[in-house]
Design a protein around this motif. Structure first.
Motif, PDB file in Angstrom:
ATOM      1  N   ILE A  77     -10.933   3.055 -12.649  1.00 32.93           N
ATOM      2  CA  ILE A  77     -10.359   1.690 -12.546  1.00 32.93           C
ATOM      3  C   ILE A  77      -9.391   1.471 -11.351  1.00 32.93           C
ATOM      4  CG2 ILE A  77      -9.111  -0.064 -13.845  1.00 32.93           C
ATOM      5  CD1 ILE A  77     -10.445   1.242 -16.417  1.00 32.93           C
ATOM      6  N   ALA A  78      -8.436   2.460 -11.246  1.00 35.98           N
ATOM      7  CA  ALA A  78      -7.341   2.308 -10.283  1.00 35.98           C
ATOM      8  C   ALA A  78      -7.962   2.430  -8.866  1.00 35.98           C
ATOM      9  CB  ALA A  78      -6.402   3.678 -10.377  1.00 35.98           C
ATOM     10  N   ALA A  79      -9.094   3.124  -8.587  1.00 35.22           N
ATOM     11  CA  ALA A  79      -9.756   3.380  -7.331  1.00 35.22           C
ATOM     12  C   ALA A  79     -10.330   1.887  -6.910  1.00 35.22           C
ATOM     13  CB  ALA A  79     -10.859   4.325  -7.325  1.00 35.22           C
ATOM     14  N   ARG A  80     -11.064   1.445  -7.984  1.00 37.00           N
ATOM     15  CA  ARG A  80     -11.896   0.101  -7.908  1.00 37.00           C
ATOM     16  C   ARG A  80     -10.711  -1.018  -7.543  1.00 37.00           C
ATOM     17  NH1 ARG A  80     -17.369  -0.558 -10.613  1.00 37.00           N
ATOM     18  NH2 ARG A  80     -18.183   1.391 -10.770  1.00 37.00           N
ATOM     19  N   MET A  81      -9.573  -1.168  -8.219  1.00 36.48           N
ATOM     20  CA  MET A  81      -8.825  -2.045  -8.267  1.00 36.48           C
ATOM     21  C   MET A  81      -8.170  -1.978  -6.721  1.00 36.48           C
ATOM     22  SD  MET A  81      -9.210  -3.902 -10.572  1.00 36.48           S
ATOM     23  CE  MET A  81      -7.561  -5.034 -10.719  1.00 36.48           C
TER      24      MET A  81
ATOM     25  N   PRO B 198     -19.172  -5.779  -8.006  1.00 32.81           N
ATOM     26  CA  PRO B 198     -17.649  -5.666  -8.245  1.00 32.81           C
ATOM     27  C   PRO B 198     -17.547  -5.885  -9.755  1.00 32.81           C
ATOM     28  CG  PRO B 198     -18.430  -7.049  -6.512  1.00 32.81           C
ATOM     29  CD  PRO B 198     -19.465  -6.690  -7.126  1.00 32.81           C
ATOM     30  N   SER B 199     -16.398  -5.099 -10.233  1.00 35.63           N
ATOM     31  CA  SER B 199     -15.691  -5.303 -11.628  1.00 35.63           C
ATOM     32  C   SER B 199     -14.386  -5.775 -11.435  1.00 35.63           C
ATOM     33  CB  SER B 199     -16.026  -4.116 -12.413  1.00 35.63           C
ATOM     34  OG  SER B 199     -15.413  -2.784 -11.620  1.00 35.63           O
ATOM     35  N   ASP B 200     -13.775  -5.741 -10.254  1.00 31.88           N
ATOM     36  CA  ASP B 200     -12.108  -6.060 -10.073  1.00 31.88           C
ATOM     37  C   ASP B 200     -12.014  -7.339 -10.848  1.00 31.88           C
ATOM     38  OD1 ASP B 200     -13.842  -6.937  -7.832  1.00 31.88           O
ATOM     39  OD2 ASP B 200     -11.706  -7.744  -7.017  1.00 31.88           O
ATOM     40  N   ARG B 201     -12.706  -8.356 -10.583  1.00 29.98           N
ATOM     41  CA  ARG B 201     -12.223  -9.681 -11.089  1.00 29.98           C
ATOM     42  C   ARG B 201     -12.236  -9.674 -12.653  1.00 29.98           C
ATOM     43  NH1 ARG B 201      -9.648 -13.187  -7.622  1.00 29.98           N
ATOM     44  NH2 ARG B 201     -10.352 -12.907  -5.336  1.00 29.98           N
ATOM     45  N   PHE B 202     -13.201  -8.876 -12.858  1.00 28.80           N
ATOM     46  CA  PHE B 202     -13.081  -8.773 -14.563  1.00 28.80           C
ATOM     47  C   PHE B 202     -11.895  -8.293 -15.109  1.00 28.80           C
ATOM     48  CE2 PHE B 202     -13.966  -6.517 -18.352  1.00 28.80           C
ATOM     49  CZ  PHE B 202     -14.411  -7.396 -19.472  1.00 28.80           C
ATOM     50  N   VAL B 203     -11.460  -7.136 -14.413  1.00 30.73           N
ATOM     51  CA  VAL B 203     -10.150  -6.494 -15.124  1.00 30.73           C
ATOM     52  C   VAL B 203      -9.176  -7.361 -14.813  1.00 30.73           C
ATOM     53  CG1 VAL B 203      -8.710  -4.392 -14.603  1.00 30.73           C
ATOM     54  CG2 VAL B 203     -11.393  -4.174 -14.572  1.00 30.73           C
ATOM     55  N   TRP B 204      -9.008  -7.946 -13.651  1.00 31.06           N
ATOM     56  CA  TRP B 204      -7.815  -8.774 -13.156  1.00 31.06           C
ATOM     57  C   TRP B 204      -7.817  -9.964 -14.368  1.00 31.06           C
ATOM     58  CZ3 TRP B 204      -7.328 -11.521  -7.751  1.00 31.06           C
ATOM     59  CH2 TRP B 204      -6.139 -12.210  -7.859  1.00 31.06           C
TER      60      TRP B 204
END
Length: 251
Positions: free
Chosen positions: A71-75, A232-238
């Motif tokens: 998760i850290a890497a993707r963000m 991309p999954s970053d927007r979901f996490v954010w």
């Protein structure tokens, strides 16, 4: 003041050497990555059985799903997509005593058991001490894999099959008996517990073991970033975190 020096590489106008091997003449197209990594790191040639063990360990540690490191890497990558290394580095910083790098703590315990003339007694004291402190024994337990971790079983079986299993594997099983006894139930040996035993039995020092996790995880994080580029999954996490924070503010 001591002059800095390194035996890892030397070079001149016409050649590059890794230790005593000529990169072009001896290694390129002839040696595997694992062979070169092991020789550079351990300063010795590994045999076929040791190579099999190291390769299995690296593959086992490469991927763990959407864990904190991934998760850290993707963000971080989503914030700086021009620097893939930033995402990988962020993920590697999460290789620690709770995720991925936990073989180090277990390996230190196994070293103590191997060195003790009464290994069963030492293992019992270790298990009891962790129970009294209410702290998990490194290398044991898993939130998902119960009653046993299939990865640990496969790694230990592999070591037996290729002939590298030795005192550290025996110490792990000894510790497992005592952990079960103290807990009053069966507690699984997890993958990093098995990794600690396998690497210990081929002579990898405790303080270097987490480096194998770093190497493997770097490859896994590159794969996560490759997937992030396509899906991309970053927007979901954010959005998930932002929504939770907004809900708190509303309350």
């Amino acid at each position: 003041m001591k002059t800095p020096r390194s035996q890892l590489s030397r070079y001149d106008s016409s050649s590059v050497h890794y230790r005593d091997h000529n990169l072009v003449e001896d290694l390129l197209g002839q040696a595997s990555f694992i062979d070169v990594f092991a020789y550079q790191t351990l300063n010795r040639q590994i045999d076929a059985a040791e190579r099999t063990v190291i390769e299995a360990v690296l593959i086992c540690l490469m991927e763990h799903g959407l864990t904190p490191s991934a998760i850290a890497a993707r963000m971080v990558y989503s914030s700086s997509p021009e620097n893939i290394q930033a995402g990988v580095a962020a993920g590697l910083l999460a290789v620690g005593s709770r995720f991925v790098g936990t073989m180090e703590g277990c390996a230190a315990l196994l070293e103590n058991i191997v060195a003790d003339p009464d290994p069963e007694g030492r293992a019992q004291a270790i298990a009891a001490g962790h129970r009294d402190r209410r702290s998990p024994v490194p290398g044991f337990g898993h939130h998902l894999h119960k009653p046993d971790d299939p990865r640990a079983a496969a790694l230990l079986d592999l070591a037996e099959r290729v002939g590298t299993a030795g005192p550290h594997a025996d110490a792990l099983r000894c510790l497992a008996r005592q952990v079960d006894h103290v807990a009053g139930r069966h507690v699984t040996i997890n993958a990093t517990g098995a990794v600690a035993a396998l690497l210990g039995d081929i002579g990898v020092p405790v303080r270097l073991m987490r480096g194998f996790a770093v190497l493997a995880r770097a490859a896994g994080l590159i794969a996560h970033i490759a997937e992030e580029q396509l899906d991309p999954s970053d927007r979901f996490v954010w959005a998930l975190v932002d929504g939770a924070m907004s809900s708190q503010d509303a309350d």
